[in-house]
Structures are given as C-alpha cells and as structure tokens.
Design a protein around this motif. Structure first.
Motif, short mmCIF file in Angstrom:
data_model
loop_
_atom_site.label_atom_id
_atom_site.label_comp_id
_atom_site.label_asym_id
_atom_site.label_seq_id
_atom_site.Cartn_x
_atom_site.Cartn_y
_atom_site.Cartn_z
N LEU A 88 -8.07 2.44 -14.83
CA LEU A 88 -6.35 2.72 -14.62
C LEU A 88 -6.57 1.14 -14.96
N LEU A 89 -6.67 -0.68 -14.77
CA LEU A 89 -6.54 -1.26 -14.89
C LEU A 89 -6.29 -1.17 -16.56
N SER A 90 -7.24 -0.83 -17.72
CA SER A 90 -7.41 -0.74 -19.05
C SER A 90 -5.78 0.15 -19.21
N ARG A 91 -5.54 0.78 -17.99
CA ARG A 91 -4.56 1.26 -18.64
C ARG A 91 -2.93 0.78 -18.37
N GLY A 92 -2.99 -0.48 -18.26
CA GLY A 92 -1.56 -0.93 -17.27
C GLY A 92 -1.38 -0.84 -15.74
N VAL A 93 -1.45 0.17 -14.84
CA VAL A 93 -1.59 0.67 -13.55
C VAL A 93 -2.09 -1.03 -12.78
N GLU A 94 -0.87 -1.40 -12.14
CA GLU A 94 -1.41 -2.08 -10.71
C GLU A 94 -2.21 -1.21 -9.98
N VAL A 95 -3.28 -1.65 -9.52
CA VAL A 95 -4.35 -1.21 -8.66
C VAL A 95 -4.54 -2.31 -7.39
N THR A 96 -5.23 -2.00 -6.57
CA THR A 96 -5.37 -2.78 -5.32
C THR A 96 -7.16 -3.40 -5.82
N PRO A 97 -7.75 -4.21 -5.25
CA PRO A 97 -8.89 -4.41 -4.92
C PRO A 97 -9.79 -3.31 -4.19
N VAL A 98 -10.72 -3.31 -4.37
CA VAL A 98 -11.54 -1.64 -3.25
C VAL A 98 -11.94 -2.55 -2.19
N ARG A 99 -10.92 -1.62 -1.43
CA ARG A 99 -11.29 -1.42 -0.11
C ARG A 99 -11.54 -1.11 0.94
N HIS A 100 -11.84 -1.32 1.78
CA HIS A 100 -12.08 0.16 3.10
C HIS A 100 -11.46 -0.61 4.24
N THR A 104 -11.11 -1.90 12.87
CA THR A 104 -10.12 -2.81 13.28
C THR A 104 -8.75 -2.61 11.80
N GLY A 105 -8.99 -3.03 10.81
CA GLY A 105 -7.90 -2.74 9.68
C GLY A 105 -8.49 -2.39 8.09
N TRP A 106 -8.10 -3.04 7.55
CA TRP A 106 -8.12 -2.93 6.22
C TRP A 106 -9.03 -4.11 5.26
N ALA A 107 -10.44 -4.05 4.79
CA ALA A 107 -10.69 -5.46 4.75
C ALA A 107 -11.71 -4.99 2.77
N ASP A 108 -11.68 -6.08 1.97
CA ASP A 108 -11.45 -6.24 0.95
C ASP A 108 -13.55 -5.65 0.12
N GLY A 109 -13.96 -5.28 -0.20
CA GLY A 109 -14.94 -4.61 -0.75
C GLY A 109 -15.29 -2.99 -0.25
N HIS A 110 -16.50 -2.70 -0.30
CA HIS A 110 -16.88 -1.40 -0.11
C HIS A 110 -17.02 -0.87 1.31
N GLY A 111 -17.07 -0.22 1.61
CA GLY A 111 -17.53 0.35 2.90
C GLY A 111 -18.56 1.08 2.85
N GLY A 112 -19.23 2.21 3.71
CA GLY A 112 -20.67 3.37 3.94
C GLY A 112 -19.25 4.30 2.56
N ASP A 113 -20.52 5.45 2.64
CA ASP A 113 -19.93 6.68 1.84
C ASP A 113 -18.51 6.66 2.82
N TRP A 114 -17.48 7.52 2.08
CA TRP A 114 -16.68 8.45 2.01
C TRP A 114 -15.38 7.00 2.51
N ASN A 115 -15.85 5.56 2.61
CA ASN A 115 -14.99 4.45 3.46
C ASN A 115 -14.81 3.01 2.11
#
Length: 147
Positions: A88-100, A104-115
C-alpha cells in the motif's frame, strides 16, 4: 437451527463524493480489480473487487443515501500484514504502522494471532482495517475458532 441456504455477501455500497477520484484510489492505488464501470443517463455504477475476495465494493451515482465517508469498519484480511503495508505504501496510500490491541487500547507493533492490523481511509474517509489472519487471506477459507 442452521439455515439450509447459503447467504454470501456479494457487494458493499460505499458513499463517495467524487466517483472518479474514488475509482482511482481503489483501482490504481489500492489495487482492487475493476469489474464494472457503467453509465446510464444520470446513473453510474462502478464495481471493484479486492484481489482474492468474493465480495466487491460498489461506488457510483444514484446508489447510496449515506453521506460520503460515513462507512467505518470495513475489513480485509491478509496473510502478511507487513507485506500488505509495504504494498500500500508503494502505491502511495497513507497507511498506519502495524498495531495491535493490548487489552486496554491500541499499541504499535504486532500482537498474537488475529491481532495485527493496519488502517487506511479512502479519500472521503470511509475507513478500512486490514488484519493479519493465520487462516484467511491465503485462499484456504479458514474459520475463526474452528467454526
């Protein structure tokens, strides 16, 4: 009781303010396949399908009574959220960092399966979530919790 009929989601109609701008975003930037772009008088329908999906999105004139950008929570699933983000970034789409979600709320980075998620908006503000999925997004039709 389970219904003997199958009900498959075929199309989601998105309200947009500028059909050509939205078509360019979904087809040229995000990479959806263009299925139909048909005009009949004042009526126009543009149907596009995400690669690998059985459900399409439709935009146009004379289709939706909702305000442009009012659809939130549309969700795509992919096998590799990092690859999807880079694409998506290579296509010029604004996209958030990976979050999980950490409980308690959203945090940057990967979570577990499905997260592990990324988020994008179309030019009108219709909001999409892209979720990494261990059993979907790779053509195997895997179910959640063995359902």
């Amino acid at each position: 009781m389970t219904s003997p009929l199958e009900y498959k989601l075929e199309v989601v109609v998105l309200p947009v303010s500028d059909v050509d701008r939205a078509r360019a975003f979904y087809v040229d930037q995000v990479g959806f396949n263009l299925d139909v772009d048909h005009v009949n008088g004042e009526f126009r329908v543009v149907q596009m399908t995400p690669p690998g999906s059985a459900c399409s999105v439709t935009i146009g004139v004379g289709l939706a009574d909702r305000a442009p950008g009012s659809i939130k929570g549309l969700q795509l699933v992919v096998k590799d959220v990092d690859a999807a983000r880079e694409d998506l970034l290579s296509r010029g789409v604004e996209v958030t960092p990976v979050r999980h979600h950490d409980g308690t709320g959203w945090a940057d980075g990967h979570g577990g399966d499905w997260n592990s998620f990324i988020f994008i908006d179309d030019p009108d503000g219709n909001a999409w979530t892209v979720q990494q999925s261990p059993g979907r997004g790779n053509g195997d039709g895997g179910a959640v919790d063995g359902a």
